[in-house]
Write an enzyme that holds these catalytic residues in place. Structure first.
Site, PDB file in Angstrom:
ATOM      1  N   ASP A 190      -0.054  33.119 -38.893  1.00  0.00           N
ATOM      2  CA  ASP A 190      -0.845  31.997 -39.403  1.00  0.00           C
ATOM      3  C   ASP A 190      -0.379  30.673 -38.793  1.00  0.00           C
ATOM      4  OD1 ASP A 190      -2.824  30.830 -40.921  1.00  0.00           O
ATOM      5  OD2 ASP A 190      -1.640  30.758 -42.764  1.00  0.00           O
ATOM      6  N   GLY A 191      -1.327  29.751 -38.647  1.00  0.00           N
ATOM      7  CA  GLY A 191      -0.984  28.390 -38.218  1.00  0.00           C
ATOM      8  C   GLY A 191      -1.482  28.015 -36.826  1.00  0.00           C
TER       9      GLY A 191
ATOM     10  N   ARG B 123      -3.623  24.690 -36.991  1.00  0.00           N
ATOM     11  CA  ARG B 123      -2.809  23.481 -37.187  1.00  0.00           C
ATOM     12  C   ARG B 123      -1.999  23.164 -35.944  1.00  0.00           C
ATOM     13  NH1 ARG B 123      -0.401  25.626 -42.683  1.00  0.00           N
ATOM     14  NH2 ARG B 123      -1.625  27.427 -42.024  1.00  0.00           N
ATOM     15  N   TRP B 124      -1.510  24.201 -35.288  1.00  0.00           N
ATOM     16  CA  TRP B 124      -0.725  23.998 -34.059  1.00  0.00           C
ATOM     17  C   TRP B 124      -1.571  23.263 -33.019  1.00  0.00           C
ATOM     18  CZ3 TRP B 124      -0.992  25.226 -28.901  1.00  0.00           C
ATOM     19  CH2 TRP B 124       0.205  25.180 -28.174  1.00  0.00           C
TER      20      TRP B 124
ATOM     21  N   SER C  53      -9.191  38.620 -40.394  1.00  0.00           N
ATOM     22  CA  SER C  53      -9.387  39.206 -41.721  1.00  0.00           C
ATOM     23  C   SER C  53     -10.874  39.311 -42.042  1.00  0.00           C
ATOM     24  CB  SER C  53      -8.685  38.350 -42.788  1.00  0.00           C
ATOM     25  OG  SER C  53      -9.437  37.181 -43.066  1.00  0.00           O
TER      26      SER C  53
ATOM     27  N   GLU D 209     -12.185  38.106 -44.421  1.00  0.00           N
ATOM     28  CA  GLU D 209     -12.565  36.775 -44.941  1.00  0.00           C
ATOM     29  C   GLU D 209     -12.715  35.741 -43.816  1.00  0.00           C
ATOM     30  OE1 GLU D 209     -10.058  38.683 -46.373  1.00  0.00           O
ATOM     31  OE2 GLU D 209     -11.507  39.323 -47.887  1.00  0.00           O
ATOM     32  N   ASN D 210     -12.193  36.051 -42.634  1.00  0.00           N
ATOM     33  CA  ASN D 210     -12.304  35.088 -41.533  1.00  0.00           C
ATOM     34  C   ASN D 210     -13.738  34.945 -41.013  1.00  0.00           C
ATOM     35  OD1 ASN D 210      -8.994  35.849 -40.224  1.00  0.00           O
ATOM     36  ND2 ASN D 210      -9.626  34.117 -41.491  1.00  0.00           N
TER      37      ASN D 210
ATOM     38  N   ARG E 254       5.256  35.936 -42.994  1.00  0.00           N
ATOM     39  CA  ARG E 254       4.089  35.054 -42.809  1.00  0.00           C
ATOM     40  C   ARG E 254       4.583  33.729 -42.237  1.00  0.00           C
ATOM     41  NH1 ARG E 254      -1.383  34.230 -46.090  1.00  0.00           N
ATOM     42  NH2 ARG E 254      -2.278  32.626 -44.755  1.00  0.00           N
TER      43      ARG E 254
ATOM     44  N   GLU F   1       9.809  43.518 -48.428  1.00  0.00           N
ATOM     45  CA  GLU F   1      10.492  42.230 -48.563  1.00  0.00           C
ATOM     46  C   GLU F   1       9.601  41.198 -47.877  1.00  0.00           C
ATOM     47  OE1 GLU F   1      13.220  41.546 -50.267  1.00  0.00           O
ATOM     48  OE2 GLU F   1      13.330  43.662 -50.842  1.00  0.00           O
TER      49      GLU F   1
HETATM   50  C1  IPE Z   1      -4.716  35.220 -42.816  1.00  0.00           C
HETATM   51  O1  IPE Z   1      -4.728  33.880 -42.460  1.00  0.00           O
HETATM   52  C2  IPE Z   1      -5.468  36.044 -41.822  1.00  0.00           C
HETATM   53  C3  IPE Z   1      -4.875  36.146 -40.493  1.00  0.00           C
HETATM   54  C4  IPE Z   1      -3.715  35.685 -40.119  1.00  0.00           C
HETATM   55  C5  IPE Z   1      -5.652  36.890 -39.541  1.00  0.00           C
HETATM   56  P1  IPE Z   1      -5.812  32.869 -43.036  1.00  0.00           P
HETATM   57  O2  IPE Z   1      -5.506  31.542 -42.443  1.00  0.00           O
HETATM   58  O3  IPE Z   1      -7.173  33.393 -42.841  1.00  0.00           O
HETATM   59  O4  IPE Z   1      -5.477  32.893 -44.598  1.00  0.00           O
HETATM   60  P2  IPE Z   1      -5.828  31.852 -45.751  1.00  0.00           P
HETATM   61  O5  IPE Z   1      -7.292  31.616 -45.713  1.00  0.00           O
HETATM   62  O6  IPE Z   1      -5.060  30.590 -45.470  1.00  0.00           O
HETATM   63  O7  IPE Z   1      -5.361  32.516 -47.003  1.00  0.00           O
HETATM   64  C1  IPE Z   2      -4.179  32.266 -37.838  1.00  0.00           C
HETATM   65  O1  IPE Z   2      -4.251  30.897 -37.651  1.00  0.00           O
HETATM   66  C2  IPE Z   2      -5.209  33.027 -37.056  1.00  0.00           C
HETATM   67  C3  IPE Z   2      -6.316  33.524 -37.883  1.00  0.00           C
HETATM   68  C4  IPE Z   2      -6.415  33.455 -39.173  1.00  0.00           C
HETATM   69  C5  IPE Z   2      -7.400  34.160 -37.182  1.00  0.00           C
HETATM   70  P1  IPE Z   2      -5.303  30.004 -38.420  1.00  0.00           P
HETATM   71  O2  IPE Z   2      -6.540  29.928 -37.604  1.00  0.00           O
HETATM   72  O3  IPE Z   2      -5.489  30.443 -39.815  1.00  0.00           O
HETATM   73  O4  IPE Z   2      -4.566  28.595 -38.395  1.00  0.00           O
HETATM   74  P2  IPE Z   2      -4.465  27.549 -39.573  1.00  0.00           P
HETATM   75  O5  IPE Z   2      -3.928  28.273 -40.764  1.00  0.00           O
HETATM   76  O6  IPE Z   2      -5.845  27.030 -39.813  1.00  0.00           O
HETATM   77  O7  IPE Z   2      -3.528  26.515 -39.065  1.00  0.00           O
HETATM   78 MG    MG Z   3      -4.583  30.049 -41.558  1.00  0.00          MG
END
Ligand code: IPE
Ligand code: IPE
Ligand code: MG
Length: 251
Positions: free
Chosen positions: A26-27, A30-31, A71, A73-74, A194, A213
């Site tokens: 994740d991130g 934002r990066w 995901s 949800e993505n 995470r 864990e």
């Molecule tokens: C979780 O990250 C899914 C993946 C890393 C693929 P998200 O960025 O989608 O999760 P939420 O929405 O912040 O919970």
């Molecule tokens: C994780 O990074 C990748 C996916 C969920 C596909 P994000 O795209 O969720 O990045 P942030 O959380 O918005 O920074």
């Molecule tokens: Mg994210």
């Protein structure tokens, strides 16, 4: 160092090495945004972090790695970002398949296959078939994956077998159920990492992470590398996994 619960872990020097590590990468957004770049740039740099992490995990003696890359949800994201993530997935697997195969990596894609275009389906199926006999390392990519969705699909599979008379409901136990999941034949998750500072599971490996864990790290995914993985293993090694029992010597 020996551990009270070494049944699920192997010992590697001072570190206790988890068998199965799962990562919520994740991130990326934002990066990229902190650099004034589009979110897709973060996703594409995230692929470099995947490459570094697969290599580091193998070097450290981890044998199973599951990464969450898209995901269920993505789909709620803008079509342009979804398209970029699909495109990257196909390009990553196509570009790295030969070298992963050569290193003995077996690839499995976890998640729903519907919703994937024919091109991506072909790439995924080719990667799974080509690497199916490899035994050095198991790389699972959770793509179009949701933990609840996986459990519902497994339930349907078992229900179908019952309807056809191939399965007696009485024999369904946790092992039988596990075998109907996308992760059949794999170990439960020992360590769930995470990145990005968020502290939630976001529908990842709900069944398999029952006793994992959990380690939440402040690093954004594109900056994650072998040093971060090592830090996570150090923290994991200091944890006391009790599985509902008591510490050795406490009874
Ligand atoms: C979780 O990250 C899914 C993946 C890393 C693929 P998200 O960025 O989608 O999760 P939420 O929405 O912040 O919970
Ligand atoms: C994780 O990074 C990748 C996916 C969920 C596909 P994000 O795209 O969720 O990045 P942030 O959380 O918005 O920074
Ligand atoms: Mg994210």
């Amino acid at each position: 160092m020996t551990s009270a619960n070494s049944a699920s872990d192997t010992t590697g020097g001072d570190l206790r090495i988890p068998r199965h590590v799962a990562i919520i990468m994740d991130g990326n957004g934002r990066w990229a945004q902190s650099r004034g770049r589009p979110r897709a740039f973060g996703h594409s740099r995230g692929v470099e972090a995947v490459r570094a992490t697969v290599q580091a995990a193998g070097d450290m003696g981890i044998t199973q790695l599951t990464v969450f890359s898209f995901s269920t949800e993505n789909w709620n994201r803008p079509a342009e970002e979804v398209g970029a993530l699909f495109d990257l997935m196909g390009r990553y697997v196509r570009a790295d398949l030969a070298s992963l195969d050569k290193k003995g990596v077996r690839i499995r894609i976890l998640g729903r296959r519907d919703g994937l275009n024919d091109d991506l389906l072909r790439i995924i199926e080719d990667a799974e078939t080509r690497t199916q006999d490899n035994t050095a390392f198991q790389l699972n990519i959770a793509f179009n994956y949701g933990g609840r969705d996986e459990i519902v699909r497994a339930t349907r599979t078992l229900g179908e077998k019952i309807r056809c008379g191939q399965l007696d409901p009485e024999v369904i136990d946790e092992d039988v159920f596990s075998q109907a999941l996308d992760t059949h034949d794999l170990d439960d998750v020992d360590l769930l990492i995470r990145t990005s500072g968020e502290m939630r599971i976001s529908n990842f490996l709900l069944w398999q992470a029952a006793y994992a864990e959990m380690i939440f790290m402040d690093v954004l995914w594109p900056d994650f590398d072998g040093d971060h993985l090592r830090k996570a293993l150090e923290e994991f090694s200091s944890r006391n996994r009790r599985y509902g029992g008591l510490d050795a010597g406490a009874a």
